[in-house]
Design an enzyme around this catalytic site. Structure first.
Site, PDB file in Angstrom:
ATOM      1  N   ASP A  74      27.067 -22.352-122.307  1.00 30.26           N
ATOM      2  CA  ASP A  74      26.761 -23.442-121.394  1.00 30.26           C
ATOM      3  C   ASP A  74      25.665 -24.262-122.078  1.00 30.26           C
ATOM      4  O   ASP A  74      25.103 -23.839-123.095  1.00 30.26           O
ATOM      5  CB  ASP A  74      26.294 -22.864-120.064  1.00 30.26           C
ATOM      6  N   ASP A  76      22.888 -26.549-120.127  1.00 33.48           N
ATOM      7  CA  ASP A  76      21.631 -26.567-119.381  1.00 33.48           C
ATOM      8  C   ASP A  76      21.118 -25.158-119.115  1.00 33.48           C
ATOM      9  O   ASP A  76      21.840 -24.308-118.588  1.00 33.48           O
ATOM     10  CB  ASP A  76      21.822 -27.303-118.051  1.00 33.48           C
TER      11      ASP A  76
END
Length: 522
Positions: A74, A76
């Site tokens: 991912d 963030d």
């Protein structure tokens, strides 16, 4: 600091392991057996010397990096870590949206983001406007229920919920959302810290000014305002304009990606963030050639829908954001794709099963479907872990936790003595234990305690973490401490009915607490 000394006026003498400077409520003299003194002298130094390294990778499930060929990430709070300035920014923007677009009172501008007020994983009762911590067995932890910015008395909580248990049908859905009649919403995202702050602030304002309001409307308005900060790109533009103020730990992320690349590992990125935002951040963290490290880059993936919805096809995006209309037959290195779905991803790449390890910070949206449906290995990034471990390693916490467990063991073993004098002592121990549990909670967070534990049980968050993440760590930089043949083994902690074999696995309740029956010590 040491164990209490003296003689007990009851018919038994109880051995203490250790105790901090808290003191019993009342004057109870206690005679300490030689064995208890020895336990105290040896236990605390051993625990203190065996402090936990915050850069450790912890395993819920046995997993060898030697089996991992493909690493997914991912963006963030996995590749990019943000300073607290970002939470303040989100809070301020969403607060102003409530005032300007939802006609909320101007007086809300008096409220500012409170950095250490909430922790992740809390539940919010939408209809009652209460924020609280719930354990793995659906029990509310008393002392952690807040209406606005103020705690709700335990008696009031028990009256509202007919006890402390929250029925399954009232809990949030699989992804922590409040929908389909559910009254509880769980905040599992690190980005949700400003949302919880804002909910509490607005509730506080309305109560302080005796304004009658509908809690459901308030929840939906705050949720929409927070969503607008992301959806309308306000946050993205602010971060891009002042990236050095918002992104941190960039050099560590770069080192991890470089190490994986040099070892010949395949890497991919699946994020909900837009490409311009990711590109600006990765340029800052890694450099302009960051895309050379990744075999596949997918933006605006719409997780968790990406892992379940078979309908959305991939679409190629140019560096300038122009969308292509051609059908995607292959996911190529150096190109950017948006939307899509995991089933198409698996078909085009063939990257299936336990040779894939995916890292994310959201237990539900990033990890749950991958481990339950697709057999990928999963790694949870828990930034709060580093701070909590450092607290656990402090002398104050070691003393408190050791004595708390010892006191619990004493209560468990000595409660069988039903004479009034013994029961009076046990009752005082119970009261001291309650006071110490609150003090232990406050060490981590004054309002809600540890992210991982209620007074004695794992939190609802902790239980989901252990189910959906094979391994977990404070940041990706922890990978730098291991080679790529390392195998992670979970601790074999005994079940409640099993006899422990190792000293560090021995709970206070399993210890044979020594006591000496006395004839007369009056």
């Amino acid at each position: 600091m040491g164990p209490p000394t003296g003689r007990c006026s009851t018919q038994y003498t109880y051995a203490f392991i250790c105790r901090p400077k808290i003191g019993l409520s009342g004057c109870i003299d206690v005679f300490i057996s030689p064995l208890a003194r020895n336990l105290y002298d040896t236990l605390i130094p051993v625990i203190s010397k065996n402090s936990v390294n915050p850069d450790t990778i912890f395993a819920n499930n046995e997993m060898s990096l030697g089996d991992i060929e493909i690493y997914g990430f991912d963006y963030d709070y996995t590749l990019a870590f943000y300073s607290r300035h970002l939470h303040t920014l989100i809070f301020n923007i969403a607060r102003d949206i409530l005032i300007q677009e939802h006609r909320y009172p101007e007086g809300l501008r008096e409220y500012e983001y409170i950095p250490n007020f909430v922790v992740r994983g809390l539940h919010y009762d939408v209809q009652k406007a209460l924020l609280m911590k719930i354990d793995a067995f659906h029990y509310i932890q008393l002392g952690t229920v807040y209406r606005g910015l103020h705690p709700v008395p335990d008696k009031e909580v028990i009256a509202m919920y007919d006890g402390c248990h929250v029925p399954l049908e009232n809990m949030s859905d699989f992804y922590g959302k409040s929908s389909h009649g559910h009254t509880m919403k769980q905040f599992m995202d690190i980005f949700s810290l400003p949302e919880m702050n804002l909910l509490c602030s607005v509730n506080d304002y309305f109560m302080k000014h005796n304004i009658d309001y509908e809690p459901v409307h308030l929840y939906k308005d705050v949720k929409e305002a927070i969503g607008d900060v992301h959806v309308k790109g306000i946050m993205y533009r602010a971060v891009e304009a002042d990236i050095e103020n918002y992104i941190s730990y960039g050099e560590q992320t770069h080192a991890v990606l470089k190490k994986l690349y040099e070892d010949g590992k395949k890497m991919f990125l699946i994020t909900n963030s837009p490409f311009d935002f990711v590109d600006r951040g990765m340029n800052y963290i890694v450099g302009k050639d960051w895309r050379d490290l990744f075999d596949i880059v997918i933006v605006q993936a719409d997780k968790p829908g990406f892992f379940n919805d078979r309908r959305k096809p991939f679409r190629r995006v140019t560096d300038k954001g122009v969308l292509h209309w051609d059908r995607i037959h292959k996911l190529e290195k150096g190109k950017i794709y948006k939307q899509g779905n995991l089933y198409e991803f698996l078909r085009l790449t063939g990257w299936r099963g336990s040779k894939v390890l995916y890292f994310g910070d959201h237990i539900y949206s990033d990890l749950a479907d991958l481990t339950l449906k697709h057999g990928w290995r999963t790694g949870a990034i828990i930034p709060e872990l580093r701070k909590e471990i450092k607290i656990m390693n402090t002398e104050e916490c070691v003393h408190l936790m050791t004595w708390l467990q010892g006191l619990t063991g004493l209560i468990e073993h000595m409660q069988v003595h039903r004479d009034p004098a013994s029961q009076a002592v046990v009752q005082e121990w119970i009261e001291e234990r309650e006071a110490m549990r609150s003090q232990t909670k406050d060490i981590f967070n004054g309002q809600f305690g540890s992210l991982f534990r209620t007074y004695h049980n794992p939190t609802y968050f902790s239980r989901r973490l252990s189910r959906f993440a094979d391994i977990y760590m404070a940041s990706l930089s922890c990978l730098l401490n291991y080679d790529f043949q390392h195998t992670f083994f979970p601790r074999r902690t005994p079940l409640q009915h099993e006899s422990p074999f190792w000293p560090e696995q021995t709970s206070a309740g399993a210890l044979k607490m020594p006591f000496i029956p006395l004839q007369n010590h009056n």
